[in-house]
Design a protein around this motif. Sequence first.
Motif, PDB file in Angstrom:
ATOM      1  N   ILE A  29       0.830  -1.204   0.000  1.00  0.00           N
ATOM      2  CA  ILE A  29       0.000   0.000   0.000  1.00  0.00           C
ATOM      3  C   ILE A  29       0.863   1.252   0.000  1.00  0.00           C
ATOM      4  CG2 ILE A  29      -1.503   1.372   1.514  1.00  0.00           C
ATOM      5  CD1 ILE A  29      -3.111  -1.085   2.069  1.00  0.00           C
ATOM      6  N   THR A  30       2.015   1.187   0.672  1.00  0.00           N
ATOM      7  CA  THR A  30       2.935   2.326   0.656  1.00  0.00           C
ATOM      8  C   THR A  30       3.408   2.629  -0.755  1.00  0.00           C
ATOM      9  OG1 THR A  30       3.695   1.828   2.902  1.00  0.00           O
ATOM     10  CG2 THR A  30       5.116   3.224   1.546  1.00  0.00           C
ATOM     11  N   ASN A  31       3.672   1.583  -1.548  1.00  0.00           N
ATOM     12  CA  ASN A  31       4.056   1.800  -2.947  1.00  0.00           C
ATOM     13  C   ASN A  31       2.958   2.520  -3.721  1.00  0.00           C
ATOM     14  OD1 ASN A  31       6.611   0.589  -2.780  1.00  0.00           O
ATOM     15  ND2 ASN A  31       5.752  -1.450  -3.068  1.00  0.00           N
ATOM     16  N   LEU A  32       1.693   2.163  -3.440  1.00  0.00           N
ATOM     17  CA  LEU A  32       0.578   2.839  -4.109  1.00  0.00           C
ATOM     18  C   LEU A  32       0.429   4.289  -3.662  1.00  0.00           C
ATOM     19  CD1 LEU A  32      -2.479   0.393  -4.321  1.00  0.00           C
ATOM     20  CD2 LEU A  32      -1.042   1.246  -6.172  1.00  0.00           C
ATOM     21  N   LEU A  33       0.861   4.582  -2.439  1.00  0.00           N
ATOM     22  CA  LEU A  33       0.697   5.931  -1.918  1.00  0.00           C
ATOM     23  C   LEU A  33       1.537   6.952  -2.675  1.00  0.00           C
ATOM     24  CD1 LEU A  33       0.595   5.508   1.976  1.00  0.00           C
ATOM     25  CD2 LEU A  33      -1.273   6.149   0.445  1.00  0.00           C
ATOM     26  N   VAL A  34       2.627   6.512  -3.299  1.00  0.00           N
ATOM     27  CA  VAL A  34       3.488   7.461  -4.012  1.00  0.00           C
ATOM     28  C   VAL A  34       2.733   8.127  -5.165  1.00  0.00           C
ATOM     29  CG1 VAL A  34       5.611   7.753  -5.332  1.00  0.00           C
ATOM     30  CG2 VAL A  34       5.601   6.307  -3.290  1.00  0.00           C
ATOM     31  N   PRO A  35       2.178   7.361  -6.129  1.00  0.00           N
ATOM     32  CA  PRO A  35       1.408   8.036  -7.184  1.00  0.00           C
ATOM     33  C   PRO A  35       0.109   8.652  -6.672  1.00  0.00           C
ATOM     34  CG  PRO A  35       1.224   5.647  -7.409  1.00  0.00           C
ATOM     35  CD  PRO A  35       2.267   5.903  -6.368  1.00  0.00           C
ATOM     36  N   TYR A  36      -0.484   8.046  -5.647  1.00  0.00           N
ATOM     37  CA  TYR A  36      -1.737   8.574  -5.098  1.00  0.00           C
ATOM     38  C   TYR A  36      -1.527   9.960  -4.484  1.00  0.00           C
ATOM     39  CZ  TYR A  36      -5.405   9.294  -1.623  1.00  0.00           C
ATOM     40  OH  TYR A  36      -6.397   9.833  -0.850  1.00  0.00           O
ATOM     41  N   VAL A  93      -3.473   8.312   9.962  1.00  0.00           N
ATOM     42  CA  VAL A  93      -3.763   8.675   8.571  1.00  0.00           C
ATOM     43  C   VAL A  93      -5.084   9.443   8.488  1.00  0.00           C
ATOM     44  CG1 VAL A  93      -4.295   7.755   6.279  1.00  0.00           C
ATOM     45  CG2 VAL A  93      -2.432   6.763   7.615  1.00  0.00           C
ATOM     46  N   LEU A  94      -6.003   9.170   9.414  1.00  0.00           N
ATOM     47  CA  LEU A  94      -7.321   9.796   9.362  1.00  0.00           C
ATOM     48  C   LEU A  94      -7.259  11.314   9.529  1.00  0.00           C
ATOM     49  CD1 LEU A  94      -9.403   7.163  11.378  1.00  0.00           C
ATOM     50  CD2 LEU A  94      -8.847   7.234   8.932  1.00  0.00           C
ATOM     51  N   PRO A  95      -6.608  11.855  10.586  1.00  0.00           N
ATOM     52  CA  PRO A  95      -6.514  13.324  10.672  1.00  0.00           C
ATOM     53  C   PRO A  95      -5.714  13.930   9.530  1.00  0.00           C
ATOM     54  CG  PRO A  95      -5.183  12.274  12.385  1.00  0.00           C
ATOM     55  CD  PRO A  95      -6.047  11.211  11.787  1.00  0.00           C
ATOM     56  N   ALA A  96      -4.782  13.170   8.973  1.00  0.00           N
ATOM     57  CA  ALA A  96      -4.041  13.664   7.813  1.00  0.00           C
ATOM     58  C   ALA A  96      -4.987  13.901   6.647  1.00  0.00           C
ATOM     59  CB  ALA A  96      -2.954  12.664   7.423  1.00  0.00           C
ATOM     60  N   ALA A  97      -5.965  12.994   6.484  1.00  0.00           N
ATOM     61  CA  ALA A  97      -6.958  13.159   5.418  1.00  0.00           C
ATOM     62  C   ALA A  97      -7.927  14.291   5.747  1.00  0.00           C
ATOM     63  CB  ALA A  97      -7.718  11.852   5.214  1.00  0.00           C
ATOM     64  N   TRP A  98      -8.361  14.367   7.005  1.00  0.00           N
ATOM     65  CA  TRP A  98      -9.318  15.406   7.394  1.00  0.00           C
ATOM     66  C   TRP A  98      -8.751  16.809   7.176  1.00  0.00           C
ATOM     67  CZ3 TRP A  98     -10.133  12.619  12.710  1.00  0.00           C
ATOM     68  CH2 TRP A  98     -10.892  11.459  12.495  1.00  0.00           C
ATOM     69  N   ALA A 158      -7.028  -1.769  -2.354  1.00  0.00           N
ATOM     70  CA  ALA A 158      -6.841  -0.343  -2.056  1.00  0.00           C
ATOM     71  C   ALA A 158      -6.962   0.533  -3.293  1.00  0.00           C
ATOM     72  CB  ALA A 158      -5.485  -0.120  -1.398  1.00  0.00           C
ATOM     73  N   ALA A 159      -6.581   0.007  -4.465  1.00  0.00           N
ATOM     74  CA  ALA A 159      -6.594   0.836  -5.675  1.00  0.00           C
ATOM     75  C   ALA A 159      -7.987   1.352  -5.992  1.00  0.00           C
ATOM     76  CB  ALA A 159      -6.046   0.029  -6.855  1.00  0.00           C
ATOM     77  N   ALA A 160      -9.008   0.566  -5.685  1.00  0.00           N
ATOM     78  CA  ALA A 160     -10.378   1.002  -5.955  1.00  0.00           C
ATOM     79  C   ALA A 160     -10.747   2.232  -5.135  1.00  0.00           C
ATOM     80  CB  ALA A 160     -11.352  -0.138  -5.658  1.00  0.00           C
ATOM     81  N   TYR A 161     -10.159   2.362  -3.938  1.00  0.00           N
ATOM     82  CA  TYR A 161     -10.420   3.531  -3.093  1.00  0.00           C
ATOM     83  C   TYR A 161      -9.500   4.693  -3.454  1.00  0.00           C
ATOM     84  CZ  TYR A 161     -13.208   0.473  -0.085  1.00  0.00           C
ATOM     85  OH  TYR A 161     -14.163  -0.376   0.407  1.00  0.00           O
ATOM     86  N   PHE A 162      -8.234   4.386  -3.714  1.00  0.00           N
ATOM     87  CA  PHE A 162      -7.274   5.453  -3.992  1.00  0.00           C
ATOM     88  C   PHE A 162      -7.535   6.128  -5.341  1.00  0.00           C
ATOM     89  CE2 PHE A 162      -3.666   3.466  -1.229  1.00  0.00           C
ATOM     90  CZ  PHE A 162      -4.422   3.751  -0.104  1.00  0.00           C
ATOM     91  N   PHE A 163      -7.924   5.342  -6.326  1.00  0.00           N
ATOM     92  CA  PHE A 163      -8.088   5.863  -7.691  1.00  0.00           C
ATOM     93  C   PHE A 163      -9.497   5.575  -8.217  1.00  0.00           C
ATOM     94  CE2 PHE A 163      -3.641   4.281  -7.262  1.00  0.00           C
ATOM     95  CZ  PHE A 163      -3.013   5.506  -7.157  1.00  0.00           C
ATOM     96  N   PRO A 164     -10.525   6.198  -7.644  1.00  0.00           N
ATOM     97  CA  PRO A 164     -11.894   5.959  -8.113  1.00  0.00           C
ATOM     98  C   PRO A 164     -12.080   6.508  -9.533  1.00  0.00           C
ATOM     99  CG  PRO A 164     -11.860   7.790  -6.581  1.00  0.00           C
ATOM    100  CD  PRO A 164     -10.480   7.203  -6.571  1.00  0.00           C
ATOM    101  N   ALA A 174      -8.220  13.053  -0.902  1.00  0.00           N
ATOM    102  CA  ALA A 174      -7.475  12.827   0.343  1.00  0.00           C
ATOM    103  C   ALA A 174      -8.277  11.962   1.304  1.00  0.00           C
ATOM    104  CB  ALA A 174      -7.122  14.162   0.991  1.00  0.00           C
ATOM    105  N   ASN A 175      -9.578  12.141   1.318  1.00  0.00           N
ATOM    106  CA  ASN A 175     -10.431  11.363   2.218  1.00  0.00           C
ATOM    107  C   ASN A 175     -10.563   9.900   1.796  1.00  0.00           C
ATOM    108  OD1 ASN A 175     -11.045  13.433   4.056  1.00  0.00           O
ATOM    109  ND2 ASN A 175     -12.645  14.252   2.723  1.00  0.00           N
ATOM    110  N   ASN A 176     -10.134   9.584   0.577  1.00  0.00           N
ATOM    111  CA  ASN A 176     -10.188   8.191   0.120  1.00  0.00           C
ATOM    112  C   ASN A 176      -9.271   7.283   0.937  1.00  0.00           C
ATOM    113  OD1 ASN A 176     -12.011   8.881  -1.881  1.00  0.00           O
ATOM    114  ND2 ASN A 176     -10.434   9.130  -3.451  1.00  0.00           N
ATOM    115  N   LEU A 177      -8.318   7.879   1.639  1.00  0.00           N
ATOM    116  CA  LEU A 177      -7.405   7.088   2.469  1.00  0.00           C
ATOM    117  C   LEU A 177      -8.098   6.453   3.666  1.00  0.00           C
ATOM    118  CD1 LEU A 177      -4.093   9.179   2.811  1.00  0.00           C
ATOM    119  CD2 LEU A 177      -4.349   6.934   1.766  1.00  0.00           C
TER     120      LEU A 177
END
Length: 422
Positions: A29-36, A93-98, A158-164, A174-177
């Motif tokens: 998931i960390t690898n996906l976070l880079v492009p996300y 991660v939640l407050p980071a998104a908020w 995770a990709a379905a949430y990160f890249f809808p 950001a809230n997709n996290l």
Amino acid sequence: MFSLLTPSTKLTLWLISLVPFIWGMLTSITNLLVPYLQDVYSLSYTQSIWVQVIFSLSPLIISLPMAAIINRTGYKPALIGVLCFAVLGCILVLPAAWHYSYRVTLVAIFIVAMSVAAMQVVTNPIVTSLGSDNTISNRMTFVSSINALGTTVAPWLAAAYFFPEITQSPIEKANNLQIPFILLATFISIVTITLLVTRFNTPPTKRTQTSADVNSTNQVNNVDNATLNQRHYWLGVIAIFCYTGTEVSIGTYLVSYLNQAGNLPLNTAGQLVTFYWGGAMAGRIAGCLLFSKINARKVLCINAALSGLIILGAILLPGLTSGYLMIGLGLCHSIMYPVIFSLAIRQLGDQIAKASSILIMAGAGGAILPLIQALLADQFFIANTFLLSFICYVFILFYSAIGYKNKDSIGMGFLRKNTQPE
């Protein structure tokens, strides 16, 4: 595979294997976070790759302190504490998104990265202690396969949430996290509670140190000059550095390559990364079954050559076909680390423990090489930056063909010093 283990030991092995499954999910998931995150916060490659740099440098920071904690508390309390630490990282991660904050996200990832590295320090000795020395490789291979399962499943989910596929604002992205990391925190909490209430055997820890122990430690710390002069060992350190660097780079930038060179949507590209990690899982299982019948070094040589050709095609002929071939690099990568590692520590005698620790530190290539590639990606087309990976494959090919031989069989003076007594 586990016919000689008692039922309670088998249950323990299955429960403990959930920990590598967890760190496999967190790693992929960390690898996906880079492009996300690059998309969410409009970051450059250099800014977004700090997620991966933090993650890959964590073993250098936490390994020794974690070993001290284990000696003081024991394995089970240390493992429970590490899992709780991972839950904390996921929740942050939640407050980071908020608050739509990239900096807070990096803090959360730093905590997650520390927990992943600490999980490895705690879990591997427990696995090796669950049975006889003759079956350690079987248990470690089993655990590695479960770990690979985690790296395979997580990107797909995770990709379905990160890249809808729907259009969203940056704050909505950001809230997709939230949902993926809430699910992760929940799963890790369940595993933590299960391990807490389950009784299982762990290796003994050394709480105090006698004078004999001190002398023994001093002997281990005094690395034999002959070990430092082993040509094949130091070339192996470089090969491990190259392997970890290019494996992380491919896993990190494959989504960007498929998107930019292959014109695939980020959602589709993110899900295809699943097959990259799935190839690594399949290759590890196949290697366990076949290496008793075929030469592992020759397989490494073939895989390095094939990887070099695939990445060269991705550079010279960028497109969707090259992107699909790059997904197959996961299968090529699957056996590289254990084979390089085993070749490097040959004929090192009593210095294997010290040599192994240096090889593990060479995994910092997973932080350094992706950072260099990020600097290049900000200046050049993404396909051209994989020239760095091509160079790594060439060196691994050299090591598997020639460099693995020790200095005596090569007859060269690489890194040789005068070891005659004064």
